[in-house]
Design a protein around this motif. Structure first.
Motif, PDB file in Angstrom:
ATOM      1  N   LYS A  78      39.783  29.514  49.085  1.00 18.82           N
ATOM      2  CA  LYS A  78      40.350  28.200  48.549  1.00 18.82           C
ATOM      3  C   LYS A  78      41.031  28.745  47.086  1.00 18.82           C
ATOM      4  O   LYS A  78      40.572  28.744  46.148  1.00 18.82           O
ATOM      5  N   LYS A  79      42.309  29.286  47.280  1.00 19.28           N
ATOM      6  CA  LYS A  79      43.049  30.003  46.269  1.00 19.28           C
ATOM      7  C   LYS A  79      43.365  28.890  45.091  1.00 19.28           C
ATOM      8  O   LYS A  79      43.667  29.455  44.073  1.00 19.28           O
ATOM      9  N   GLU A  80      43.259  27.523  45.461  1.00 20.39           N
ATOM     10  CA  GLU A  80      43.205  26.749  44.360  1.00 20.39           C
ATOM     11  C   GLU A  80      42.229  26.750  43.246  1.00 20.39           C
ATOM     12  O   GLU A  80      42.436  26.251  42.074  1.00 20.39           O
ATOM     13  N   LEU A  81      41.128  27.218  43.258  1.00 18.27           N
ATOM     14  CA  LEU A  81      40.092  27.501  42.574  1.00 18.27           C
ATOM     15  C   LEU A  81      40.215  28.619  41.773  1.00 18.27           C
ATOM     16  O   LEU A  81      40.701  29.797  42.360  1.00 18.27           O
ATOM     17  N   ARG A  86      35.093  30.773  42.563  1.00 23.06           N
ATOM     18  CA  ARG A  86      34.974  31.135  44.072  1.00 23.06           C
ATOM     19  C   ARG A  86      34.087  32.328  44.196  1.00 23.06           C
ATOM     20  O   ARG A  86      33.119  32.484  45.119  1.00 23.06           O
ATOM     21  N   GLU A 138      41.147  40.509  43.435  1.00 25.26           N
ATOM     22  CA  GLU A 138      42.104  39.404  42.509  1.00 25.26           C
ATOM     23  C   GLU A 138      41.627  39.357  40.957  1.00 25.26           C
ATOM     24  O   GLU A 138      42.684  39.174  40.290  1.00 25.26           O
TER      25      GLU A 138
END
Length: 217
Positions: A78-81, A86, A138
């Motif tokens: 869920k890259k939007e978080l 995450r 990341e």
């Protein structure tokens, strides 16, 4: 009319029934006869898939572990978080808080099931390590984490957590001793990840406090 089902579908039905019964009655109080009645199959059909009740438990554990890995992977994607959110939620997805989960873990921690316990630990480590390592990488790109060896850091942290926070070990400690161990773990993980002190205190303590270990149950 006799219904003939595909082997994999029948196996899943057996595991579904066993999981429900283990959660309701406990592993020791559930017989293979109970499972047979719940699924509505002959004993020979059951033994075609599983040779014993212990083998059924092994199947339940394997499936439960697979689900946890799928949940962690979904969260990590869920890259939007934010990456730290995450990272925390992926770890939280490994908590076993259901009634069946508690029953399974109780069985796994028994001395006679040491090999089963080891197998579950190895499976979890192999599955979660690349997921959490990816999140750390990341975080390194974003300047949140500072380490040259993200994979090793995760492996060390997970191995330490699996041993230090084993339910049997934690049950022997007072609340004060448990909290001290948790704070110490967070402090050391922050050092391994190259973070400022207390960077993970709030988020990781949330994981502990929401678990049975943190509540001392």
């Amino acid at each position: 009319m006799r219904i003939v089902k595909e082997a994999e579908e029948r196996k899943e039905e057996i595991l579904d029934a066993a999981e429900k019964l283990f959660g309701m009655k406990g592993f020791d109080n559930t017989s293979t006869g109970d499972i047979l009645d719940a699924v509505g199959i002959a004993r020979g059909t059951l033994y075609y898939h599983f040779k014993s009740k212990e083998e059924i438990l092994d199947g339940v554990i394997e499936r439960m572990t697979k689900r946890m890995m799928q949940d962690a992977k979904k969260i990590a994607g869920k890259k939007e978080l934010p990456v730290l959110e995450r990272f925390t939620k992926a770890i939280m997805s490994l908590n076993v808080e259901s009634k069946i989960g508690h029953e399974v873990m109780e069985q796994v921690h028994r001395p006679q099931n040491a090999l089963m316990h080891q197998k579950m630990q190895v499976t979890l480590l192999e599955g979660i390590n690349p997921i959490l390592t990816g999140l750390v990488e990341e975080g390194i790109e974003q300047g949140i984490f500072h380490t040259k060896y993200p994979e090793s850091v995760i492996e060390m942290a997970m191995l330490y957590a699996n041993n230090a926070f084993d339910e049997l070990n934690m049950a022997k400690l007072s609340r004060e001793q448990r909290e001290k161990k948790m704070v110490g773990f967070i402090y050391n993980v922050e050092r391994l990840l190259g973070m400022k002190e207390d960077s993970l205190q709030e988020t990781i303590m949330e994981i502990f406090q929401g678990s049975r270990l943190g509540r001392g149950e």
